[in-house]
Design a protein around this motif. Sequence first.
Motif, PDB file in Angstrom:
ATOM      1  N   UNK A   1       0.849  -1.189   0.000  1.00 17.25           N
ATOM      2  CA  UNK A   1       0.000   0.000   0.000  1.00 17.25           C
ATOM      3  C   UNK A   1       0.884   1.238   0.000  1.00 17.25           C
ATOM      4  N   UNK A   2       0.560   2.143  -0.894  1.00 22.33           N
ATOM      5  CA  UNK A   2       1.285   3.415  -0.980  1.00 22.33           C
ATOM      6  C   UNK A   2       0.349   4.520  -0.517  1.00 22.33           C
ATOM      7  N   UNK A   3       0.801   5.300   0.462  1.00 23.57           N
ATOM      8  CA  UNK A   3       0.009   6.416   0.969  1.00 23.57           C
ATOM      9  C   UNK A   3       0.785   7.709   0.763  1.00 23.57           C
ATOM     10  N   UNK A   4       0.113   8.692   0.192  1.00 26.68           N
ATOM     11  CA  UNK A   4       0.736   9.985  -0.058  1.00 26.68           C
ATOM     12  C   UNK A   4      -0.186  11.112   0.393  1.00 26.68           C
ATOM     13  N   UNK A   5       0.390  12.102   1.030  1.00 29.30           N
ATOM     14  CA  UNK A   5      -0.369  13.304   1.372  1.00 29.30           C
ATOM     15  C   UNK A   5      -0.567  14.115   0.095  1.00 29.30           C
ATOM     16  N   UNK A   6      -1.703  14.776  -0.013  1.00 32.85           N
ATOM     17  CA  UNK A   6      -2.009  15.610  -1.167  1.00 32.85           C
ATOM     18  C   UNK A   6      -2.065  17.053  -0.692  1.00 32.85           C
ATOM     19  N   UNK A   7      -1.190  17.873  -1.228  1.00 30.73           N
ATOM     20  CA  UNK A   7      -1.207  19.301  -0.889  1.00 30.73           C
ATOM     21  C   UNK A   7      -2.308  19.977  -1.700  1.00 30.73           C
ATOM     22  N   UNK A   8      -3.091  20.822  -1.051  1.00 33.04           N
ATOM     23  CA  UNK A   8      -4.163  21.499  -1.794  1.00 33.04           C
ATOM     24  C   UNK A   8      -3.581  22.459  -2.826  1.00 33.04           C
TER      25      UNK A   8
ATOM     26  N   UNK B   1      -8.514  54.173  11.364  1.00 31.40           N
ATOM     27  CA  UNK B   1      -8.245  52.917  12.053  1.00 31.40           C
ATOM     28  C   UNK B   1      -8.370  51.773  11.050  1.00 31.40           C
ATOM     29  N   UNK B   2      -7.328  50.969  10.940  1.00 31.79           N
ATOM     30  CA  UNK B   2      -7.251  49.915   9.929  1.00 31.79           C
ATOM     31  C   UNK B   2      -7.131  48.546  10.587  1.00 31.79           C
ATOM     32  N   UNK B   3      -7.832  47.574  10.038  1.00 29.82           N
ATOM     33  CA  UNK B   3      -7.757  46.196  10.529  1.00 29.82           C
ATOM     34  C   UNK B   3      -7.590  45.241   9.357  1.00 29.82           C
ATOM     35  N   UNK B   4      -7.009  44.084   9.648  1.00 23.43           N
ATOM     36  CA  UNK B   4      -6.900  42.987   8.688  1.00 23.43           C
ATOM     37  C   UNK B   4      -7.033  41.691   9.491  1.00 23.43           C
ATOM     38  N   UNK B   5      -6.979  40.559   8.812  1.00 22.11           N
ATOM     39  CA  UNK B   5      -7.042  39.267   9.501  1.00 22.11           C
ATOM     40  C   UNK B   5      -5.929  38.370   8.977  1.00 22.11           C
ATOM     41  N   UNK B   6      -5.345  37.593   9.865  1.00 25.59           N
ATOM     42  CA  UNK B   6      -4.336  36.607   9.502  1.00 25.59           C
ATOM     43  C   UNK B   6      -4.955  35.235   9.734  1.00 25.59           C
ATOM     44  N   UNK B   7      -4.717  34.298   8.809  1.00 28.02           N
ATOM     45  CA  UNK B   7      -5.391  33.000   8.875  1.00 28.02           C
ATOM     46  C   UNK B   7      -4.602  31.947   8.107  1.00 28.02           C
ATOM     47  N   UNK B   8      -4.968  30.708   8.331  1.00 34.72           N
ATOM     48  CA  UNK B   8      -4.448  29.575   7.569  1.00 34.72           C
ATOM     49  C   UNK B   8      -5.631  28.855   6.952  1.00 34.72           C
ATOM     50  N   UNK B   9      -5.335  27.983   6.000  1.00 34.53           N
ATOM     51  CA  UNK B   9      -6.384  27.202   5.362  1.00 34.53           C
ATOM     52  C   UNK B   9      -6.407  25.789   5.898  1.00 34.53           C
TER      53      UNK B   9
ATOM     54  N   UNK C   1       4.019  23.882   7.834  1.00 30.99           N
ATOM     55  CA  UNK C   1       5.033  24.877   7.500  1.00 30.99           C
ATOM     56  C   UNK C   1       4.555  25.964   6.557  1.00 30.99           C
ATOM     57  N   UNK C   2       3.318  25.868   6.067  1.00 29.41           N
ATOM     58  CA  UNK C   2       2.783  26.910   5.190  1.00 29.41           C
ATOM     59  C   UNK C   2       2.560  28.170   6.022  1.00 29.41           C
ATOM     60  N   UNK C   3       3.131  29.289   5.616  1.00 32.89           N
ATOM     61  CA  UNK C   3       2.947  30.511   6.419  1.00 32.89           C
ATOM     62  C   UNK C   3       1.505  31.012   6.339  1.00 32.89           C
ATOM     63  N   UNK C   4       1.019  31.642   7.416  1.00 28.70           N
ATOM     64  CA  UNK C   4      -0.336  32.198   7.396  1.00 28.70           C
ATOM     65  C   UNK C   4      -0.463  33.292   6.332  1.00 28.70           C
ATOM     66  N   UNK C   5      -1.690  33.541   5.918  1.00 32.47           N
ATOM     67  CA  UNK C   5      -2.020  34.575   4.938  1.00 32.47           C
ATOM     68  C   UNK C   5      -2.646  35.744   5.678  1.00 32.47           C
ATOM     69  N   UNK C   6      -2.431  36.970   5.191  1.00 33.58           N
ATOM     70  CA  UNK C   6      -3.075  38.154   5.767  1.00 33.58           C
ATOM     71  C   UNK C   6      -3.988  38.765   4.718  1.00 33.58           C
ATOM     72  N   UNK C   7      -5.203  39.075   5.134  1.00 33.55           N
ATOM     73  CA  UNK C   7      -6.196  39.665   4.235  1.00 33.55           C
ATOM     74  C   UNK C   7      -5.824  41.096   3.868  1.00 33.55           C
ATOM     75  N   UNK C   8      -6.518  41.621   2.900  1.00 38.35           N
ATOM     76  CA  UNK C   8      -6.388  43.040   2.582  1.00 38.35           C
ATOM     77  C   UNK C   8      -6.926  43.849   3.766  1.00 38.35           C
ATOM     78  N   UNK C   9      -6.378  45.033   3.997  1.00 40.77           N
ATOM     79  CA  UNK C   9      -6.847  45.846   5.119  1.00 40.77           C
ATOM     80  C   UNK C   9      -8.161  46.553   4.806  1.00 40.77           C
TER      81      UNK C   9
END
Length: 179
Positions: free
Chosen positions: A31-38, A141-149, A155-163
């Motif tokens: 059996x071969x198992x592989x992770x699939x990156x989105x 006053x400016x806000x944004x959001x940082x998130x992951x998928x 090890x994928x760095x988080x993404x930051x939305x537009x402000x």
Amino acid sequence: MRTVVEADCAVTQVSDTATATDGSGSLTSNTVELAVAPGAHCKPEVTVNKEICTVSNPHACGPGGAGPWAKKSPVGLLQLLGTAYWRITVTNTGPVEATGVTVNDPTTHGCQAAAGTFDLAVGASRQVYCDSFLLALPLKNTASATFSGLNEPPGTPPTTSAPSSAIACSLLCILTKES
């Protein structure tokens, strides 16, 4: 043997075992198992909308309050200094859940604390309410959001939305061209 993975953001792993029959009998592979990156299309699409309440009634400007809300407070609402009531709406319109969402608001740290860290399902929104006493007006006053998928490779760095910004005005707004 060749395996083709459908373009489906929910697929995170493939597991294959091959079987065959030849002149010597039946065969079964290991059996071969592989992770699939989105792929690039499998990321949350998070937007932020920062607004200020256009009345000075704290009951109208909190959770469930009617507001009204705008990108700029009316001139003189906060006098020379006063309390501004903010609403930050974070929305995910992407195909996968946004995880570890945090609000970035360097001017109003209470907004970051009020938001905490949360996950945001596909098609969902979350509103954060906070206030700040303002000593210097006008204030953009400016806000944004940082998130992951969901399902991003380790090890994928988080993404930051537009402000997104909103402006708190005082009587001094008449003298400035801030928009």
